[in-house]
Write a protein that holds these residues in place. Structure first.
Motif, short mmCIF file in Angstrom:
data_model
loop_
_atom_site.label_atom_id
_atom_site.label_comp_id
_atom_site.label_asym_id
_atom_site.label_seq_id
_atom_site.Cartn_x
_atom_site.Cartn_y
_atom_site.Cartn_z
N ALA A 187 -49.19 22.14 18.69
CA ALA A 187 -49.03 22.54 20.09
C ALA A 187 -47.69 22.04 20.64
N PHE A 188 -47.31 20.82 20.26
CA PHE A 188 -46.04 20.23 20.68
C PHE A 188 -44.87 21.11 20.25
N ASN A 189 -44.86 21.53 19.01
CA ASN A 189 -43.77 22.36 18.49
C ASN A 189 -43.78 23.76 19.09
N GLN A 190 -44.97 24.31 19.33
CA GLN A 190 -45.03 25.64 19.95
C GLN A 190 -44.48 25.60 21.37
N MET A 191 -44.78 24.52 22.07
CA MET A 191 -44.27 24.40 23.42
C MET A 191 -42.75 24.27 23.41
N ASP A 195 -37.50 26.09 15.86
CA ASP A 195 -37.61 26.65 14.52
C ASP A 195 -37.80 25.56 13.47
N LYS A 196 -37.37 24.34 13.82
CA LYS A 196 -37.49 23.22 12.89
C LYS A 196 -38.60 22.29 13.38
N TRP A 197 -39.55 22.00 12.51
CA TRP A 197 -40.70 21.19 12.87
C TRP A 197 -40.25 19.80 13.33
N LYS A 198 -40.84 19.34 14.43
CA LYS A 198 -40.55 18.01 14.97
C LYS A 198 -41.84 17.21 15.03
N SER A 199 -41.78 15.99 14.50
CA SER A 199 -42.93 15.10 14.61
C SER A 199 -42.87 14.40 15.97
N ILE A 200 -43.97 13.78 16.34
CA ILE A 200 -44.05 13.02 17.58
C ILE A 200 -43.77 11.56 17.23
N ASN A 201 -42.61 11.06 17.61
CA ASN A 201 -42.20 9.71 17.25
C ASN A 201 -42.66 8.70 18.30
N VAL A 202 -43.37 7.68 17.84
CA VAL A 202 -43.90 6.66 18.73
C VAL A 202 -43.42 5.30 18.26
N ARG A 204 -43.37 0.91 19.43
CA ARG A 204 -43.92 -0.12 20.32
C ARG A 204 -43.05 -0.33 21.55
N VAL A 205 -41.74 -0.42 21.38
CA VAL A 205 -40.82 -0.65 22.49
C VAL A 205 -40.19 0.65 22.95
N MET A 206 -39.83 1.49 22.00
CA MET A 206 -39.15 2.75 22.31
C MET A 206 -39.94 3.61 23.29
N THR A 207 -41.26 3.71 23.07
CA THR A 207 -42.09 4.57 23.92
C THR A 207 -42.20 4.02 25.33
N ASP A 569 -38.22 17.30 25.15
CA ASP A 569 -39.02 16.69 24.07
C ASP A 569 -39.62 15.38 24.55
N GLY A 570 -38.80 14.56 25.19
CA GLY A 570 -39.26 13.26 25.64
C GLY A 570 -40.34 13.35 26.69
N GLU A 571 -40.24 14.31 27.59
CA GLU A 571 -41.25 14.47 28.63
C GLU A 571 -42.58 14.92 28.03
N LEU A 572 -42.53 15.80 27.04
CA LEU A 572 -43.76 16.25 26.39
C LEU A 572 -44.43 15.10 25.65
N VAL A 573 -43.61 14.29 24.95
CA VAL A 573 -44.16 13.12 24.26
C VAL A 573 -44.78 12.16 25.27
N TYR A 574 -44.10 11.97 26.39
CA TYR A 574 -44.63 11.10 27.45
C TYR A 574 -46.01 11.59 27.91
N ASP A 575 -46.15 12.91 28.12
CA ASP A 575 -47.42 13.46 28.58
C ASP A 575 -48.54 13.22 27.57
N ILE A 576 -48.19 13.35 26.29
CA ILE A 576 -49.19 13.11 25.24
C ILE A 576 -49.60 11.64 25.24
N ILE A 577 -48.61 10.75 25.28
CA ILE A 577 -48.90 9.31 25.26
C ILE A 577 -49.71 8.90 26.49
N LYS A 578 -49.36 9.47 27.63
CA LYS A 578 -50.02 9.12 28.89
C LYS A 578 -51.52 9.37 28.82
N GLN A 579 -51.92 10.39 28.06
CA GLN A 579 -53.33 10.77 28.00
C GLN A 579 -54.04 10.27 26.74
#
Length: 738
Positions: A187-191, A195-202, A204-207, A569-579
């Motif tokens: 879902a993250f990549n579709q949003m 064209d290139k697959w991206k993983s969700i990088n998490v 401890r401090v970076m996030t 990308d960062g905002e989408l990752v934030y939304d996933i982490i938030k929930q």
């Protein structure tokens, strides 16, 4: 008697040791003579092994394989430096070497670099191992460090904290990155429509840092400018501002936006009308000298913030320059959190000062300090405090190599360090602070100004100036005539409109300071006190954390302004982490983890106990992610297919299951399908037309929808057209038909 082996962190440092000890030669990875063998690392030579080293099937990311928490963590040689590792290992096994000196950078990271090599390949039995700990790379300091080297065991707790930090980051990063990517990656990549697959990088401090940047950006977006109306009075020509203090008829009134501003202009006007019949008396009129001492010395975070502000350098660029100055023997160790001197260095500080006299622009200040012995009592001031030093004292000039050729930007950074250092030996700047309080009935009006009387340390710091408010001269004159209780005859009132302002975006400098002072972001006083002294990350890692977020594409750093903003990308990752794992966005949690690593280093916490705590946390959170039903993209409906069918917008064109609306999209309830019509799809946002429920229904049932008022940015005009939906590789693509 056997030889002494010296292991440094970099080749350049090894050459410096060789020059000081008189060891000549250009061996392959080694320099040696009859007394010393000198070799070096190239950063890390040994690293933690990836999961596939444990089991080849772990090379593929699967949710069912998580959590991955091995009983014993494996390490491996960094592939790019295999040759140098072999050389170092061979020296550590030599029978003609009796003593080994670990001379890596004097900090947690430098300690870990040497320990991982030692733990991986071992050391010849019977070899005496010692640690050299120095604050600068001058000849005197290196020789002192060698002479006073302590047994390696004296640093076991620091090594334990460093190795535990690696395990903690690995356990959290590997598990949460894989879990969230497996669960929501499609879902993250579709949003993202990448064209290139991206993983969700998490991380401890970076996030946590990402969360701070995203939350600030959203505060700015949601900010609504609010006007408020101040009341100003003119008293004998002096402007003063009203504040609703205790005793005022409007103290804590709902009519006020804040203590000096009304919500409505009419209320401010009515208040002014009520003042017309009252007399004005001087309640206070005084001028006092106020002394301002030089700020504390630079630690790395303060230096990074100042270089960001003045020179628009990123934290990483500042760290690189500070490291270069350290290796040129011009400044002390840069990766420090302390802003004070140690009592030991304070006793010998004259040497550091006198060496700066050869800098033309500093000669006058150095001469004044030395001739007046203004350095003599520095050990008894707030600039010296052993209790505020963990590994190293503040960044100061050594007084050596001042004739070294530097680039322009190196000169500027070095100049900042020198001026801040010399400033502490100068007297305070003295300001004449004047304030007046005028009482109109029970309402108080305030006026103030400040004038510089004596430059003091400001002359050295290069920050001279009067710092006087407009109208200050007039206020000074009137205050000398006003007496307490005297009536002011000449007075008038007016309103002045003010407006609230949005919070500022972080720039690289303010972010580093925010990371260092995480406690100030924490509302709970008890918790703030508990983690006092612990920030987000460390002085050695903060610059790299920001840099990694930029490289990952989660944030953008404007090189001209150093302002940090989130990428999509960062905002989408934030939304996933938030929930899913909101703890990762919490400065409280991140700082408490850092605090516990410090406790391990100080011997106050056992690393095995802390590892168990971390692993229990990872297990619990992975379980929550596995069972989660985050309404993101193609996430499953929490109420079952019947509920989804009742709320369906239409039928999925791929698997024919219901499509349901959520916050961001119209998505198939079957996550494995992943079909979605994104509300903020570039096609629609580019046409200035958001995707509505009725449009989605038409697209799903007919494959098209007729729209009015589409906008062409190229032609700068609106038009009507039919939007056609086509399916390409499981994704919805759109085109226009006129």
């Amino acid at each position: 008697m056997g030889k002494t082996l010296i292991l440094t962190e970099k080749p350049s440092v090894a050459r410096e040791y060789a020059a000081i000890l008189g060891v000549k030669g250009n061996g392959d990875g080694v320099i040696e003579n009859d007394a010393y063998v000198i070799t070096w690392c190239i950063g890390h030579l040994v690293q933690m092994a990836y999961p596939e080293r444990y089991d080849s099937r772990l090379g593929t990311w699967n949710l069912e394989d998580l959590p991955f928490l091995p009983e014993k963590y494996l390490y491996e040689i960094v592939p790019s430096v295999k040759k140098q590792y072999k050389i170092v290992h061979e020296q550590m096994q030599r029978k003609d070497i009796d003593v080994m000196l670990y001379c890596g950078d004097s900090g947690r990271e430098g300690e870990v670099i040497g320990r991982l090599i030692r733990n991986y390949g071992g050391v010849r039995a019977g070899m005496v191992e010692k640690r050299v700990w120095i604050d600068s790379q001058t000849k005197e300091e290196i020789l002192r460090g060698i002479r006073e080297a302590k047994p390696l065991s004296a640093y076991d707790r620091l090594a334990a904290a460093g190795i535990m930090r690696g395990i903690e980051d690995y356990a959290m990063g590997i598990n949460f990155s894989r879990a969230l990517t497996c669960k929501y990656g499609r879902a993250f990549n579709q949003m993202l429509q990448t064209d290139k697959w991206k993983s969700i990088n998490v991380g401890r401090v970076m996030t946590c840092v990402l969360g701070m940047i995203v939350e600030r950006e959203r505060q700015i977006r949601e900010f609504a400018e609010t006007p408020f109306y101040r009341v100003l009075g003119s008293f004998d020509g002096i402007e003063a501002e009203w504040k609703a203090e205790e005793g005022s008829e409007l103290f804590r009134s709902e009519k006020l936006y804040k203590e000096n501003g009304f919500r409505k202009c009419a209320d401010a006007g009515a208040f002014i009308a009520g003042l017309a019949s009252r007399t004005a008396h001087v309640q206070l009129a005084e001028c006092k000298d106020n002394k301002k001492r030089a700020p504390l010395l630079f630690n790395l975070a303060e230096l990074q913030a100042e270089c960001s502000r003045q020179f628009k350098l990123s934290p990483n660029e500042t760290l690189e320059i500070a490291q270069e100055l350290y290796e040129k023997k011009m400044t002390t160790y840069p990766r420090t959190d302390a802003r004070v001197l140690s009592s030991a260095i304070a006793k010998e500080i004259r040497k550091n000062i006198s060496g700066l006299g050869s800098i033309p622009e500093m000669k006058q200040y150095v001469s004044t300090i030395l001739s007046g012995e203004q350095y003599a009592g520095i050990a008894d001031t707030s600039y010296t405090d052993d209790k505020k030093i963990t590994d190293h004292y503040a960044i100061i000039p050594t007084g050596q190599n001042v004739a070294e050729q530097l680039t322009e930007i190196q000169k500027k950074v070095y100049g900042l360090i020198v001026r801040r250092f010399l400033s502490i030996f100068y007297p305070p700047a003295v300001y004449l602070n004047c304030q007046a309080v005028i009482a109109v009935g029970g309402e108080l009006f305030h006026a103030s100004c400040s004038r510089l009387k004596s430059e003091g340390y400001l002359a050295v710091a290069g920050k001279t100036g009067e710092n006087e408010k407009e109208g200050g001269a007039a206020l000074l004159k009137v205050i000398s005539d006003w007496k307490k209780g005297s009536e002011i005859k000449e007075l008038s009132f007016k309103t002045a409109e003010g407006k609230t302002t949005a919070p500022k975006r972080y720039d690289s400098g303010s972010m580093v300071l925010a990371m260092e002072n995480a406690g100030k972001l924490i509302e709970d006083p008890a918790l703030r006190e508990q983690i006092k002294g612990s920030g987000i990350g460390t002085s050695a890692t903060r610059a790299e954390i920001i840099d990694k977020l930029v490289r990952t594409g989660y944030i953008m750093l404007n090189k001209k302004t150093q302002v940090l903003t989130p990428e999509r990308d960062g905002e989408l990752v934030y939304d996933i982490i938030k929930q899913t794992i909101p703890d990762f966005l919490s400065p409280e949690m991140t700082a408490s983890w850092e605090k516990k690593l410090s406790m391990i280093a100080q011997g106050e916490l056992d690393e095995a106990e802390y590892r168990q705590e971390i692993e229990e946390y990872v297990r619990r959170k992975i379980g929550e992610i596995k069972g989660g039903t985050l309404p993101f993209g193609g996430a499953e409906a929490s109420g079952g297919e019947e509920q989804a069918l009742a709320e369906a917008v239409g039928e999925c064109p791929l698997c024919h299951k219901p499509v349901r609306e959520n916050q961001r999209a119209f998505s198939c309830i079957d996550r494995s399908c992943g079909f979605a019509l994104w509300k903020d799809d570039y096609f629609f946002s580019n046409k200035k037309k958001s995707l509505t429920k009725s449009m989605a229904k038409s697209l799903l049932s007919k494959g098209e929808v007729f729209c009015k008022g589409l906008y062409s940015g190229t032609k700068k005009k609106t038009y009507d057209a039919t939007i056609l939906m086509k399916l390409e590789q499981g994704r919805a693509k759109f085109e226009l038909r006129f």
